[in-house]
Design a protein around this motif. Structure first.
Motif, PDB file in Angstrom:
ATOM      1  N   GLU A   7     -23.799  -8.585  19.617  1.00  0.00           N
ATOM      2  CA  GLU A   7     -23.089  -9.857  19.651  1.00  0.00           C
ATOM      3  C   GLU A   7     -22.035  -9.857  18.550  1.00  0.00           C
ATOM      4  N   LEU A   8     -20.821 -10.261  18.877  1.00  0.00           N
ATOM      5  CA  LEU A   8     -19.762 -10.443  17.892  1.00  0.00           C
ATOM      6  C   LEU A   8     -19.608 -11.946  17.682  1.00  0.00           C
ATOM      7  N   HIS A   9     -20.162 -12.437  16.597  1.00  0.00           N
ATOM      8  CA  HIS A   9     -20.168 -13.871  16.321  1.00  0.00           C
ATOM      9  C   HIS A   9     -18.850 -14.292  15.684  1.00  0.00           C
ATOM     10  N   ASN A  10     -18.362 -15.466  16.064  1.00  0.00           N
ATOM     11  CA  ASN A  10     -17.090 -16.006  15.597  1.00  0.00           C
ATOM     12  C   ASN A  10     -15.912 -15.115  16.019  1.00  0.00           C
ATOM     13  N   VAL A  11     -16.089 -14.415  17.127  1.00  0.00           N
ATOM     14  CA  VAL A  11     -15.024 -13.603  17.724  1.00  0.00           C
ATOM     15  C   VAL A  11     -14.808 -14.116  19.143  1.00  0.00           C
ATOM     16  N   GLU A  12     -13.580 -14.514  19.438  1.00  0.00           N
ATOM     17  CA  GLU A  12     -13.262 -15.027  20.766  1.00  0.00           C
ATOM     18  C   GLU A  12     -12.537 -14.008  21.630  1.00  0.00           C
ATOM     19  N   GLU A  13     -11.918 -13.016  20.985  1.00  0.00           N
ATOM     20  CA  GLU A  13     -11.186 -12.017  21.766  1.00  0.00           C
ATOM     21  C   GLU A  13     -11.054 -10.733  20.962  1.00  0.00           C
ATOM     22  N   LEU A  14     -11.119  -9.603  21.662  1.00  0.00           N
ATOM     23  CA  LEU A  14     -10.867  -8.291  21.078  1.00  0.00           C
ATOM     24  C   LEU A  14      -9.478  -7.849  21.510  1.00  0.00           C
ATOM     25  N   VAL A  15      -8.659  -7.473  20.532  1.00  0.00           N
ATOM     26  CA  VAL A  15      -7.250  -7.193  20.802  1.00  0.00           C
ATOM     27  C   VAL A  15      -6.925  -5.766  20.372  1.00  0.00           C
ATOM     28  N   ARG A  16      -6.286  -5.035  21.258  1.00  0.00           N
ATOM     29  CA  ARG A  16      -5.852  -3.678  20.923  1.00  0.00           C
ATOM     30  C   ARG A  16      -4.472  -3.751  20.260  1.00  0.00           C
ATOM     31  N   ILE A  17      -4.348  -3.154  19.073  1.00  0.00           N
ATOM     32  CA  ILE A  17      -3.102  -3.138  18.320  1.00  0.00           C
ATOM     33  C   ILE A  17      -2.570  -1.704  18.308  1.00  0.00           C
ATOM     34  N   GLU A  18      -1.345  -1.545  18.750  1.00  0.00           N
ATOM     35  CA  GLU A  18      -0.763  -0.210  18.827  1.00  0.00           C
ATOM     36  C   GLU A  18      -0.735   0.456  17.452  1.00  0.00           C
ATOM     37  N   GLY A  19      -1.176   1.709  17.429  1.00  0.00           N
ATOM     38  CA  GLY A  19      -1.175   2.478  16.197  1.00  0.00           C
ATOM     39  C   GLY A  19      -2.393   2.298  15.326  1.00  0.00           C
ATOM     40  N   ARG A  20      -3.325   1.448  15.759  1.00  0.00           N
ATOM     41  CA  ARG A  20      -4.550   1.235  14.993  1.00  0.00           C
ATOM     42  C   ARG A  20      -5.753   1.619  15.833  1.00  0.00           C
ATOM     43  N   PRO A  21      -6.776   2.166  15.201  1.00  0.00           N
ATOM     44  CA  PRO A  21      -7.974   2.513  15.965  1.00  0.00           C
ATOM     45  C   PRO A  21      -8.802   1.283  16.293  1.00  0.00           C
ATOM     46  N   GLY A  22      -9.584   1.377  17.334  1.00  0.00           N
ATOM     47  CA  GLY A  22     -10.523   0.313  17.667  1.00  0.00           C
ATOM     48  C   GLY A  22      -9.848  -0.949  18.148  1.00  0.00           C
ATOM     49  N   LEU A  23     -10.572  -2.062  17.995  1.00  0.00           N
ATOM     50  CA  LEU A  23     -10.138  -3.358  18.507  1.00  0.00           C
ATOM     51  C   LEU A  23     -10.212  -4.405  17.406  1.00  0.00           C
ATOM     52  N   LEU A  24      -9.155  -5.201  17.277  1.00  0.00           N
ATOM     53  CA  LEU A  24      -9.122  -6.290  16.311  1.00  0.00           C
ATOM     54  C   LEU A  24     -10.071  -7.395  16.756  1.00  0.00           C
ATOM     55  N   MET A  25     -10.954  -7.814  15.860  1.00  0.00           N
ATOM     56  CA  MET A  25     -11.862  -8.929  16.141  1.00  0.00           C
ATOM     57  C   MET A  25     -11.159 -10.230  15.759  1.00  0.00           C
ATOM     58  N   GLN A  26     -10.773 -11.008  16.761  1.00  0.00           N
ATOM     59  CA  GLN A  26      -9.930 -12.184  16.561  1.00  0.00           C
ATOM     60  C   GLN A  26     -10.727 -13.459  16.788  1.00  0.00           C
ATOM     61  N   ARG A  27     -10.526 -14.442  15.912  1.00  0.00           N
ATOM     62  CA  ARG A  27     -11.350 -15.651  15.949  1.00  0.00           C
ATOM     63  C   ARG A  27     -10.968 -16.624  17.049  1.00  0.00           C
ATOM     64  N   VAL A  28      -9.775 -16.528  17.565  1.00  0.00           N
ATOM     65  CA  VAL A  28      -9.365 -17.385  18.690  1.00  0.00           C
ATOM     66  C   VAL A  28      -8.733 -16.511  19.757  1.00  0.00           C
ATOM     67  N   PRO A  29      -8.694 -16.980  21.006  1.00  0.00           N
ATOM     68  CA  PRO A  29      -8.025 -16.205  22.046  1.00  0.00           C
ATOM     69  C   PRO A  29      -6.530 -16.066  21.753  1.00  0.00           C
ATOM     70  N   GLU A  30      -5.923 -15.037  22.310  1.00  0.00           N
ATOM     71  CA  GLU A  30      -4.498 -14.800  22.109  1.00  0.00           C
ATOM     72  C   GLU A  30      -3.661 -15.963  22.629  1.00  0.00           C
ATOM     73  N   THR A  31      -4.130 -16.634  23.673  1.00  0.00           N
ATOM     74  CA  THR A  31      -3.393 -17.781  24.208  1.00  0.00           C
ATOM     75  C   THR A  31      -3.310 -18.917  23.199  1.00  0.00           C
ATOM     76  N   VAL A  32      -4.344 -19.071  22.364  1.00  0.00           N
ATOM     77  CA  VAL A  32      -4.327 -20.085  21.310  1.00  0.00           C
ATOM     78  C   VAL A  32      -3.441 -19.621  20.159  1.00  0.00           C
ATOM     79  N   ARG A  33      -3.605 -18.383  19.752  1.00  0.00           N
ATOM     80  CA  ARG A  33      -2.823 -17.838  18.635  1.00  0.00           C
ATOM     81  C   ARG A  33      -1.326 -17.950  18.902  1.00  0.00           C
ATOM     82  N   SER A  34      -0.910 -17.699  20.127  1.00  0.00           N
ATOM     83  CA  SER A  34       0.517 -17.715  20.451  1.00  0.00           C
ATOM     84  C   SER A  34       1.123 -19.110  20.347  1.00  0.00           C
ATOM     85  N   GLY A  35       0.283 -20.147  20.335  1.00  0.00           N
ATOM     86  CA  GLY A  35       0.773 -21.513  20.220  1.00  0.00           C
ATOM     87  C   GLY A  35       0.918 -21.997  18.793  1.00  0.00           C
ATOM     88  N   LEU A  36       0.630 -21.120  17.803  1.00  0.00           N
ATOM     89  CA  LEU A  36       0.723 -21.492  16.399  1.00  0.00           C
ATOM     90  C   LEU A  36       2.070 -21.088  15.815  1.00  0.00           C
TER      91      LEU A  36
END
Length: 342
Positions: A7-36
């Motif tokens: 379980e990934l707690h306080n993680v709403e979305e896993l995001v792949r970032i170009e040039g970085r290994p693995g997946l970014l553990m993000q606290r809100v969905p990308e749709t929410v982040r883009s509105g900030l």
């Protein structure tokens, strides 16, 4: 969220970032982040109260990397701390396994250990910058069962103080301290320097059904950026209404400004405030009390942190002792509001 066998707690979305290994553990969905606003889009990607949780019959390995700065990771077995790590850009593997003495892991002691909030599960608690999950070895792992995690959740929104920026370890933020005292899970949406009561965040909190009590600590960021009290009033009223109208039966606690340099009539270097901290507190108090929702409450930050020695050198961010005092008093304020649940 469940990822692999954990379980990934306080993680709403896993995001792949170009040039970085693995997946970014993000606290809100990308749709929410883009509105900030731009700065908020950066800060919401920083980790706080993020946990990798699992049960394991044997050892396990979790590989993490941090970008933007060093992050902290604490290993817990249920409620009990075990060890700390510092994570940087070079991926670091944290290995879990039985440690001496064997009280936590072997019979007959294991069955007799008090487990008040969490069961016998591993928890990797993370705070800092942009943390990527690089690898999670799936050796005999499973996600926690329902009875192995707290039944209730406390969601907190606010500034770097809510984020826990000046606490020396993840468990010492006032959000984590409050949740610990109440036996609850913590969902931390603190945004260093960028808690502007944005509609995207208000809508996100309103749309979530996974919290039982929430707090809005508002907002020394807006005061510091020279936003007049009149503008703050409109934004905070809109945020309260959005959240409370979606959850009229849940307690929503509005936290007024903690003591800071602003109470001495000073401004942050190279900034000019248009209102006073007293005006901001009064605006938030009036917004809460006139909201029309009976389960919206106000608590003055000066009642949660009375001793100026609880602040760090900048006379703004509470240090460890201040965070502990806030957590203790906020839990005391919230406990009666949850009397039918705790």
């Amino acid at each position: 969220m469940i990822y692999g066998q954990a379980e990934l707690h306080n993680v709403e979305e896993l995001v792949r970032i170009e040039g970085r290994p693995g997946l970014l553990m993000q606290r809100v969905p990308e749709t929410v982040r883009s509105g900030l606003l731009e700065k908020g889009r950066e800060q919401i990607r920083r980790a706080t109260a993020i946990e990798v949780r699992f049960a394991s019959a044997g050892g396990a390995s979790i590989t993490l990397a941090s970008y933007g700065g060093a992050s902290k990771a604490q290993v817990f077995y249920g409620d009990y701390w075990m060890e700390d790590y510092v994570i940087g850009e070079t991926p670091l593997s944290i290995r879990t396994g039985e440690l001496e003495p064997m009280f936590q892991f072997r019979s007959p002691w294991r069955e007799q250990i008090p487990r008040q909030s969490f069961g016998a599960i591993w928890r990797i608690v993370i705070q800092g910058y942009e943390v990527h999950l690089v690898d999670l070895a799936p050796e005999q792992l499973r996600p926690p069962l329902q009875h192995e995690v707290p039944a209730l959740r406390y969601l907190a929104y606010g500034t770097s103080i809510t984020f826990g920026l000046s606490a020396s370890s993840p468990e010492l933020s006032y959000v984590s301290q409050t949740a610990w005292r109440l036996g609850m899970d913590a969902v931390n949406l603190g945004m260093p320097g960028t808690a502007y009561c944005e509609q995207a965040i208000a809508d996100h909190i309103a749309a979530r059904s996974d919290w039982d009590i929430a707090s809005l600590c508002l907002s020394v960021n807006m005061l510091n950026q020279g936003i007049p009290a009149e503008e703050f009033s409109g934004k905070v009223k809109a945020m309260i209404h959005t959240i409370a109208s979606a959850h009229p039966g849940k307690p929503l606690v509005c936290i007024g400004l903690f003591p800071s340099f602003a109470d001495l009539g000073w401004s942050w270097p190279d900034r000019e405030m248009q209102s006073t901290s007293l005006e901001y507190r009064q605006v938030l108090k009036e917004a809460a009390e006139s909201s029309g929702f009976p389960r919206v409450y106000y608590v003055d930050g000066r009642d949660l942190l009375e001793d100026w020695r609880g602040l760090s050198h900048d006379l703004l961010h509470p240090a460890n002792s201040g965070m502990i005092q806030i957590g203790e008093r906020l839990a005391g304020f919230m406990r009666p509001l949850l009397a039918d649940r705790l």
